[in-house]
Design a protein around this motif. Structure first.
Motif, PDB file in Angstrom:
ATOM      1  N   ASP A  59       0.822  -1.221   0.000  1.00 35.45           N
ATOM      2  CA  ASP A  59       0.000   0.000   0.000  1.00 35.45           C
ATOM      3  C   ASP A  59       0.851   1.264   0.000  1.00 35.45           C
ATOM      4  OD1 ASP A  59       0.987  -0.258   2.565  1.00 35.45           O
ATOM      5  OD2 ASP A  59      -0.904   0.225   3.547  1.00 35.45           O
ATOM      6  N   GLY A  60       2.115   1.159  -0.421  1.00 30.96           N
ATOM      7  CA  GLY A  60       3.014   2.306  -0.461  1.00 30.96           C
ATOM      8  C   GLY A  60       2.515   3.395  -1.402  1.00 30.96           C
ATOM      9  N   SER A  61       2.988   4.614  -1.173  1.00 23.74           N
ATOM     10  CA  SER A  61       2.589   5.727  -2.042  1.00 23.74           C
ATOM     11  C   SER A  61       3.780   6.628  -2.324  1.00 23.74           C
ATOM     12  CB  SER A  61       1.454   6.534  -1.414  1.00 23.74           C
ATOM     13  OG  SER A  61       1.912   7.208  -0.258  1.00 23.74           O
ATOM     14  N   CYS A  62       3.673   7.315  -3.455  1.00 20.86           N
ATOM     15  CA  CYS A  62       4.733   8.198  -3.909  1.00 20.86           C
ATOM     16  C   CYS A  62       4.101   9.499  -4.375  1.00 20.86           C
ATOM     17  CB  CYS A  62       5.459   7.515  -5.062  1.00 20.86           C
ATOM     18  SG  CYS A  62       6.651   8.557  -5.891  1.00 20.86           S
ATOM     19  N   TRP A  63       4.714  10.622  -4.009  1.00 21.02           N
ATOM     20  CA  TRP A  63       4.237  11.946  -4.436  1.00 21.02           C
ATOM     21  C   TRP A  63       5.378  12.677  -5.110  1.00 21.02           C
ATOM     22  CZ3 TRP A  63       6.100  16.766  -3.136  1.00 21.02           C
ATOM     23  CH2 TRP A  63       5.331  17.855  -3.579  1.00 21.02           C
ATOM     24  N   TYR A  64       5.082  13.342  -6.238  1.00 21.17           N
ATOM     25  CA  TYR A  64       6.058  14.139  -6.961  1.00 21.17           C
ATOM     26  C   TYR A  64       5.389  15.455  -7.330  1.00 21.17           C
ATOM     27  CZ  TYR A  64      10.116  14.994  -9.980  1.00 21.17           C
ATOM     28  OH  TYR A  64      11.256  15.499 -10.527  1.00 21.17           O
ATOM     29  N   ALA A  65       6.096  16.551  -7.128  1.00 22.04           N
ATOM     30  CA  ALA A  65       5.536  17.890  -7.348  1.00 22.04           C
ATOM     31  C   ALA A  65       5.385  18.210  -8.832  1.00 22.04           C
ATOM     32  CB  ALA A  65       6.445  18.933  -6.692  1.00 22.04           C
ATOM     33  N   GLY A  66       4.679  19.281  -9.106  1.00 18.71           N
ATOM     34  CA  GLY A  66       4.620  19.843 -10.451  1.00 18.71           C
ATOM     35  C   GLY A  66       3.451  19.375 -11.292  1.00 18.71           C
ATOM     36  N   GLU A  67       3.621  19.600 -12.585  1.00 19.79           N
ATOM     37  CA  GLU A  67       2.587  19.242 -13.563  1.00 19.79           C
ATOM     38  C   GLU A  67       3.204  18.410 -14.678  1.00 19.79           C
ATOM     39  OE1 GLU A  67       0.528  22.768 -14.812  1.00 19.79           O
ATOM     40  OE2 GLU A  67       0.199  23.408 -12.756  1.00 19.79           O
ATOM     41  N   LEU A  68       3.990  17.448 -14.296  1.00 20.57           N
ATOM     42  CA  LEU A  68       4.687  16.570 -15.226  1.00 20.57           C
ATOM     43  C   LEU A  68       3.923  15.256 -15.379  1.00 20.57           C
ATOM     44  CD1 LEU A  68       8.238  17.055 -13.698  1.00 20.57           C
ATOM     45  CD2 LEU A  68       7.371  18.068 -15.818  1.00 20.57           C
ATOM     46  N   PRO A  69       4.300  14.440 -16.342  1.00 24.46           N
ATOM     47  CA  PRO A  69       3.659  13.120 -16.454  1.00 24.46           C
ATOM     48  C   PRO A  69       3.811  12.269 -15.194  1.00 24.46           C
ATOM     49  CG  PRO A  69       4.878  13.622 -18.461  1.00 24.46           C
ATOM     50  CD  PRO A  69       5.207  14.709 -17.464  1.00 24.46           C
ATOM     51  N   ILE A  70       4.842  12.548 -14.380  1.00 20.27           N
ATOM     52  CA  ILE A  70       5.051  11.768 -13.150  1.00 20.27           C
ATOM     53  C   ILE A  70       4.508  12.470 -11.906  1.00 20.27           C
ATOM     54  CG2 ILE A  70       7.052  10.526 -14.048  1.00 20.27           C
ATOM     55  CD1 ILE A  70       8.809  12.423 -12.311  1.00 20.27           C
ATOM     56  N   SER A  71       3.969  13.668 -12.059  1.00 24.67           N
ATOM     57  CA  SER A  71       3.510  14.446 -10.900  1.00 24.67           C
ATOM     58  C   SER A  71       2.238  13.866 -10.297  1.00 24.67           C
ATOM     59  CB  SER A  71       3.251  15.895 -11.318  1.00 24.67           C
ATOM     60  OG  SER A  71       4.453  16.505 -11.724  1.00 24.67           O
ATOM     61  N   GLY A  72       2.073  14.173  -9.024  1.00 23.51           N
ATOM     62  CA  GLY A  72       0.873  13.743  -8.313  1.00 23.51           C
ATOM     63  C   GLY A  72       1.198  12.658  -7.322  1.00 23.51           C
ATOM     64  N   THR A  73       0.144  12.020  -6.831  1.00 19.82           N
ATOM     65  CA  THR A  73       0.280  10.945  -5.855  1.00 19.82           C
ATOM     66  C   THR A  73      -0.033   9.622  -6.531  1.00 19.82           C
ATOM     67  OG1 THR A  73      -0.355  12.428  -4.057  1.00 19.82           O
ATOM     68  CG2 THR A  73      -0.526  10.063  -3.627  1.00 19.82           C
ATOM     69  N   TRP A  74       0.859   8.695  -6.377  1.00 19.24           N
ATOM     70  CA  TRP A  74       0.718   7.350  -6.927  1.00 19.24           C
ATOM     71  C   TRP A  74       0.465   6.421  -5.742  1.00 19.24           C
ATOM     72  CZ3 TRP A  74       1.317   6.841 -12.285  1.00 19.24           C
ATOM     73  CH2 TRP A  74       1.801   7.967 -12.929  1.00 19.24           C
ATOM     74  N   GLU A  75      -0.682   5.776  -5.723  1.00 17.22           N
ATOM     75  CA  GLU A  75      -1.101   4.946  -4.584  1.00 17.22           C
ATOM     76  C   GLU A  75      -0.936   3.463  -4.886  1.00 17.22           C
ATOM     77  OE1 GLU A  75      -2.140   6.014  -1.655  1.00 17.22           O
ATOM     78  OE2 GLU A  75      -2.476   8.131  -2.061  1.00 17.22           O
ATOM     79  N   GLY A  76      -0.278   2.769  -3.986  1.00 12.40           N
ATOM     80  CA  GLY A  76      -0.090   1.327  -4.115  1.00 12.40           C
ATOM     81  C   GLY A  76       1.205   0.993  -4.833  1.00 12.40           C
ATOM     82  N   ARG A  77       1.816  -0.102  -4.417  1.00 10.88           N
ATOM     83  CA  ARG A  77       3.102  -0.521  -4.989  1.00 10.88           C
ATOM     84  C   ARG A  77       3.033  -0.653  -6.509  1.00 10.88           C
ATOM     85  NH1 ARG A  77       5.270  -5.558  -2.187  1.00 10.88           N
ATOM     86  NH2 ARG A  77       3.280  -6.347  -2.896  1.00 10.88           N
ATOM     87  N   ASP A  78       1.970  -1.221  -7.027  1.00  7.67           N
ATOM     88  CA  ASP A  78       1.854  -1.395  -8.477  1.00  7.67           C
ATOM     89  C   ASP A  78       1.895  -0.053  -9.196  1.00  7.67           C
ATOM     90  OD1 ASP A  78       1.358  -3.121 -10.845  1.00  7.67           O
ATOM     91  OD2 ASP A  78      -0.455  -1.879 -10.943  1.00  7.67           O
ATOM     92  N   GLN A  79       1.187   0.951  -8.677  1.00  5.09           N
ATOM     93  CA  GLN A  79       1.192   2.272  -9.314  1.00  5.09           C
ATOM     94  C   GLN A  79       2.527   2.986  -9.140  1.00  5.09           C
ATOM     95  OE1 GLN A  79      -0.966   4.171 -11.344  1.00  5.09           O
ATOM     96  NE2 GLN A  79      -1.490   2.017 -11.660  1.00  5.09           N
ATOM     97  N   VAL A  80       3.168   2.803  -7.999  1.00  2.00           N
ATOM     98  CA  VAL A  80       4.478   3.429  -7.790  1.00  2.00           C
ATOM     99  C   VAL A  80       5.474   2.882  -8.815  1.00  2.00           C
ATOM    100  CG1 VAL A  80       6.449   3.608  -6.212  1.00  2.00           C
ATOM    101  CG2 VAL A  80       4.124   3.955  -5.349  1.00  2.00           C
TER     102      VAL A  80
END
Length: 142
Positions: free
Chosen positions: A32-53
């Motif tokens: 259930d890990g999550s990753c957040w990246y700033a800005g308005e890039l293709p990688i920006s935002g919050t990615w929820e769950g190991r699969d999405q990270v």
């Protein structure tokens, strides 16, 4: 089984990224890990769950890199207290745009039960966009 401390887990994650060790990358993250990246890039935002990270955030980032050129990273600082780890690292590559990418990154990781449960990454998003996203302008192609 020997338990790794949070700094060891984060260092192991970076070692796995540098080596391209997909199994170790996967095993570094909590389900259930999550990753957040700033800005308005293709990688920006919050990615929820190991699969999405891994299959979202990391795959999207790596899709912008030239796979035939060197991709590297080097941890320069790693500080930890309790389950929190602050990391600084250098990363370099060549974008599919043909432009060089050289970035100084930092991130705050939370590690529980030997797995990364969250990461907040900070970097120069304008550089990321210029090097890896923006199309080459005609004057640059000459």
């Amino acid at each position: 089984m020997v338990s790794s401390g949070p700094k060891d887990v984060v260092r192991g994650y970076f070692d796995a990224l540098a080596a391209g060790d997909q199994d170790a990358i996967w095993n570094s993250w909590a389900e259930d890990g999550s990753c957040w990246y700033a800005g308005e890039l293709p990688i920006s935002g919050t990615w929820e769950g190991r699969d999405q990270v891994i299959n979202g955030f990391l795959a999207t980032a790596f899709a912008h890199l030239d796979p035939d050129r060197q991709v590297g990273l080097r941890v320069t600082n790693l500080f930890g207290e309790g389950e929190q780890v602050f990391a600084e690292w250098d990363s370099w590559a060549t974008g599919r745009t043909g432009r060089p990418y050289q970035q100084k990154n930092s991130g705050v990781f939370t590690v529980r039960d030997g797995k990364i449960v969250s990461m907040r990454e900070y970097a120069d998003t304008q550089h990321w966009e210029r090097a890896l996203v923006t199309a080459v302008q005609p004057q640059e192609a000459k």
